[in-house]
Enzyme design. Structure first.
Site, PDB file in Angstrom:
ATOM      1  N   SER A   1       0.816  -1.218   0.000  1.00 38.15           N
ATOM      2  CA  SER A   1       0.000   0.000   0.000  1.00 38.15           C
ATOM      3  C   SER A   1       0.852   1.272   0.000  1.00 38.15           C
ATOM      4  O   SER A   1       1.806   1.404   0.771  1.00 38.15           O
ATOM      5  CB  SER A   1      -0.918   0.009   1.232  1.00 38.15           C
TER       6      SER A   1
ATOM      7  N   LYS B   1     -13.897  -3.582   2.534  1.00 37.86           N
ATOM      8  CA  LYS B   1     -14.765  -2.444   2.218  1.00 37.86           C
ATOM      9  C   LYS B   1     -16.234  -2.723   2.496  1.00 37.86           C
ATOM     10  O   LYS B   1     -16.994  -1.780   2.779  1.00 37.86           O
ATOM     11  CB  LYS B   1     -14.562  -2.020   0.763  1.00 37.86           C
TER      12      LYS B   1
ATOM     13  N   ASP C   1     -13.398   6.792  -3.135  1.00 33.42           N
ATOM     14  CA  ASP C   1     -13.006   6.311  -4.466  1.00 33.42           C
ATOM     15  C   ASP C   1     -13.870   6.959  -5.551  1.00 33.42           C
ATOM     16  O   ASP C   1     -13.373   7.317  -6.627  1.00 33.42           O
ATOM     17  CB  ASP C   1     -13.150   4.791  -4.563  1.00 33.42           C
TER      18      ASP C   1
END
Length: 276
Positions: A17, A69, A106
């Protein structure tokens, strides 16, 4: 003097990440010397224990990547309409009173990345793939696309899912088999949401006068498809653009400071990728 606060990215796998690089660059630019941003390897099974035993009042928020998520939603005190629209949370903000509220950066991050490159409205689009990122792409297209979206997918079940997301998000979605994806490029905007290597075979089919390609990958970069697109004179938006823009929104929500330092965050991300 700033208040000491913690933030982190959670997911599995997480070692790759870039979020710590981006957020730490923002903290440095904003003068938040006492803020920390870490990464934790956390899967769906371990997430409830993390929330119960680790996430206390010292935290400002979390960034979430796969596979968390959707798994995080039952653990939250509130979820934004944007996140609920795609049943995906990538941002958790911990308020001073301890409430944990989920959002999805996002979707507006995609819109912001496109607008930065001059793409404000399109009359049609194509989406390559049908996973979680594809549903976020449809939600972004709901804000900027005035006409139909064609999704190129590998199975009938995935096709049905994408049409279902389209109905939910107010987007006119048509589906086509992945084998026809070479014909996807005659629209103003193509969003590639598939894993590395998936679109490589499509590179020879990029037309002479291509529109805009938004390829959500950032490592390795450029992908063969993105390279062919750029060589043909088309506009290319990359995964780092998305990563930076969604992280900008996370920093603003977690710190309460606006605007977040987009340029410094992008430079930090570029430097980190170049060093890999």
């Amino acid at each position: 003097m700033s208040t000491v606060k913690r933030a982190a990215v959670l997911g599995s796998p997480i070692a790759h990440s870039l979020s710590p690089v981006l957020h730490r660059a923002a903290y440095a630019e904003l003068g938040l010397a006492d803020w920390t941003y870490d990464r934790f390897e956390v899967d769906e099974a371990a997430l409830p224990d993390f929330f119960a035993s680790v996430l206390d009042a010292s935290w400002a928020g979390l960034s979430l990547t796969m596979p968390l998520k959707r798994a995080v939603i039952p653990l939250l005190d509130g979820v934004s309409e944007t996140a609920r629209s795609v049943e995906a949370v990538n941002t958790v903000v911990v308020s001073d009173d301890g409430r944990r509220v989920g959002d999805n950066t996002d979707i507006p991050g995609m819109v912001a990345a496109l607008r930065e490159r001059g793409v404000d409205k399109v009359e049609a689009a194509a989406v390559l793939g049908a996973g979680a990122t594809a549903s976020s792409a449809l939600a972004a297209l709901a804000r900027i696309c005035t006409g139909p979206v064609t999704a190129f997918v590998r199975s009938g079940a995935r096709a049905a899912e994408m049409r279902g997301w389209g109905e939910r998000l107010g987007v006119e979605v048509h589906t086509a088999p992945w084998e026809e994806a070479a014909h996807a490029f005659d629209v103003p905007l193509v969003i590639a949401t598939t894993p590395a290597g998936t679109t490589d075979a499509l590179a020879p089919y990029v037309p002479e006068h291509a529109g805009t390609l938004f390829d959500v990958l950032y490592d390795p970069w450029p992908t063969p498809l993105a390279a062919a697109w750029a060589e043909g004179g088309g506009r290319v938006v990359g995964g780092l653009d998305l990563l930076v823009h969604q992280a900008v929104l996370q920093v603003e929500q977690m710190t309460g400071r606006t605007p977040a330092p987009l340029a410094a965050m992008r430079t930090a991300g570029e430097d980190a990728l170049a060093a890999r």
